[in-house]
Design an enzyme around this catalytic site. Sequence first.
Site, PDB file in Angstrom:
ATOM      1  N   ASN A  13      60.269  67.406  -6.108  1.00 42.71           N
ATOM      2  CA  ASN A  13      61.402  68.168  -5.568  1.00 42.71           C
ATOM      3  C   ASN A  13      62.654  67.916  -6.394  1.00 42.71           C
ATOM      4  OD1 ASN A  13      59.947  68.995  -3.276  1.00 42.71           O
ATOM      5  ND2 ASN A  13      60.586  67.193  -2.098  1.00 42.71           N
ATOM      6  N   LYS A  42      58.434  62.943  -2.893  1.00 45.30           N
ATOM      7  CA  LYS A  42      57.775  61.652  -2.651  1.00 45.30           C
ATOM      8  C   LYS A  42      56.733  61.317  -3.717  1.00 45.30           C
ATOM      9  CE  LYS A  42      58.563  61.960   2.283  1.00 45.30           C
ATOM     10  NZ  LYS A  42      59.871  61.296   2.206  1.00 45.30           N
ATOM     11  N   THR A 224      56.150  49.968   7.362  1.00 43.00           N
ATOM     12  CA  THR A 224      57.498  49.573   6.959  1.00 43.00           C
ATOM     13  C   THR A 224      58.407  49.625   8.179  1.00 43.00           C
ATOM     14  OG1 THR A 224      57.862  51.867   6.239  1.00 43.00           O
ATOM     15  CG2 THR A 224      57.280  50.267   4.546  1.00 43.00           C
ATOM     16  N   GLY A 226      62.015  49.069   8.128  1.00 40.56           N
ATOM     17  CA  GLY A 226      63.434  49.111   7.787  1.00 40.56           C
ATOM     18  C   GLY A 226      63.998  47.718   7.572  1.00 40.56           C
ATOM     19  N   THR A 253      67.501  56.642  -0.192  1.00 41.34           N
ATOM     20  CA  THR A 253      66.519  57.696  -0.517  1.00 41.34           C
ATOM     21  C   THR A 253      65.497  57.147  -1.518  1.00 41.34           C
ATOM     22  OG1 THR A 253      68.386  59.218  -0.402  1.00 41.34           O
ATOM     23  CG2 THR A 253      66.286  60.119  -1.183  1.00 41.34           C
ATOM     24  N   GLY A 256      61.152  54.069   0.593  1.00 41.76           N
ATOM     25  CA  GLY A 256      59.741  54.073   1.014  1.00 41.76           C
ATOM     26  C   GLY A 256      58.814  54.360  -0.164  1.00 41.76           C
ATOM     27  N   ASP A 257      59.266  55.205  -1.058  1.00 41.34           N
ATOM     28  CA  ASP A 257      58.445  55.534  -2.237  1.00 41.34           C
ATOM     29  C   ASP A 257      58.312  54.313  -3.149  1.00 41.34           C
ATOM     30  OD1 ASP A 257      58.231  58.143  -1.293  1.00 41.34           O
ATOM     31  OD2 ASP A 257      60.131  58.698  -2.225  1.00 41.34           O
TER      32      ASP A 257
HETATM   33  O1  RIB Z   1      61.166  59.960  -0.036  1.00 42.37           O
HETATM   34  C1  RIB Z   1      62.334  60.551  -0.525  1.00 42.37           C
HETATM   35  C2  RIB Z   1      62.039  61.953  -0.953  1.00 42.37           C
HETATM   36  O2  RIB Z   1      61.724  62.737   0.173  1.00 42.37           O
HETATM   37  C3  RIB Z   1      63.203  62.670  -1.598  1.00 42.37           C
HETATM   38  O3  RIB Z   1      63.269  62.448  -2.982  1.00 42.37           O
HETATM   39  C4  RIB Z   1      62.986  64.112  -1.216  1.00 42.37           C
HETATM   40  O4  RIB Z   1      62.652  64.930  -2.286  1.00 42.37           O
HETATM   41  C5  RIB Z   1      61.873  64.089  -0.161  1.00 42.37           C
HETATM   42  O5  RIB Z   1      60.678  64.488  -0.685  1.00 42.37           O
END
Ligand code: RIB
Length: 320
Positions: A13, A42, A224, A226, A253, A256-257
């Site tokens: 995205n 993600k 997870t 937080g 942002t 989590g990834d």
């Molecule tokens: O996990 C964060 C992501 O969630 C953002 O980068 C956004 O694009 C959504 O997909």
Amino acid sequence: MKRPRIVVVGSLNMDIVVKAARFPAAGETIAGEEIHFVPGGKGANQAVALGRLGAEVTMVGAVGADSFGGTLLASLNASGVSCEHVKKTEKAPTGTASITLTPEENSIVIVAGANAELREEDMDHIEAIIAGADAVLLQLEIPLGTVERAAELAEKHGKLVILNPAPARALPPSLLGRIHYITPNGTELAVLTGVDSAGEGDDSPLEEAVDALLAQGPSCVVTTLGAEGAAWKARGEKLRRQQAHRMQVVDTTGAGDAFNAGLAYGLCEGREVGEAVALAAQTAALAVTKFGAQDGMPTMAEVLNYFGQNAVPSSEHDAG
Ligand code: RIB
């Protein structure tokens, strides 16, 4: 230890991030402070984080034939991620995420765009890539049938399957039965199990939810929490906990990834799950100290430098 080889099947995205003092109420208009267009999604975030940690990563996804798509591929390439299997489609524009970022938290609305064009048959085309990898890392920002087909092929070739079940949705047993590690946050855990595990400090509601998810098929749940860190439990074992690291938060942002990437990296290096969770927590901790879902992802050298003696040792820390 060998260099992990991981296939990420997921979304890309363009994140359109508006910084604001607070979220607007329904029907309200407020003034934002800044707007930024930064790479996200993600799947792509997890791929970038893995690349920076030092893994050999193949991204499988879809972008539109537009300038956002080009920017997203450039970001992946810059982190050493192979994009040969990201298809370019004329059928839809590149996926976008509208993100409101306040000093405390974020809220995200995604428009799938080209991500919705990643099909089951696209997975058949990459079967050999899956067969040559250690693991497949999945999320839920692409069609569910595509996720299921990727998991099926991974199972066929005896590969580790890690599912980050985000955004939250109920999942069929046919998919959950093919997952080794599943990594829900609190909301996702509640949606997957119907058990609300809020009420921290006491393990029982959390463990009840984790057990309910284990009963649906995955071998291990890593959840997870937080500011409370993370907890994990493999079937037949005890619930264990990992503390969160206290950091100066700039942007949550992609935290989590980062966690999922650290976990996948550690597991593919052959570490036991507790060590992989520790690396996941360290990766996520550093990710929130910088702006942007992908720009904040740390290299392995940064993880080792920051956490010093407490860092999870790795033989592959010179990448990035
Ligand atoms: O996990 C964060 C992501 O969630 C953002 O980068 C956004 O694009 C959504 O997909």
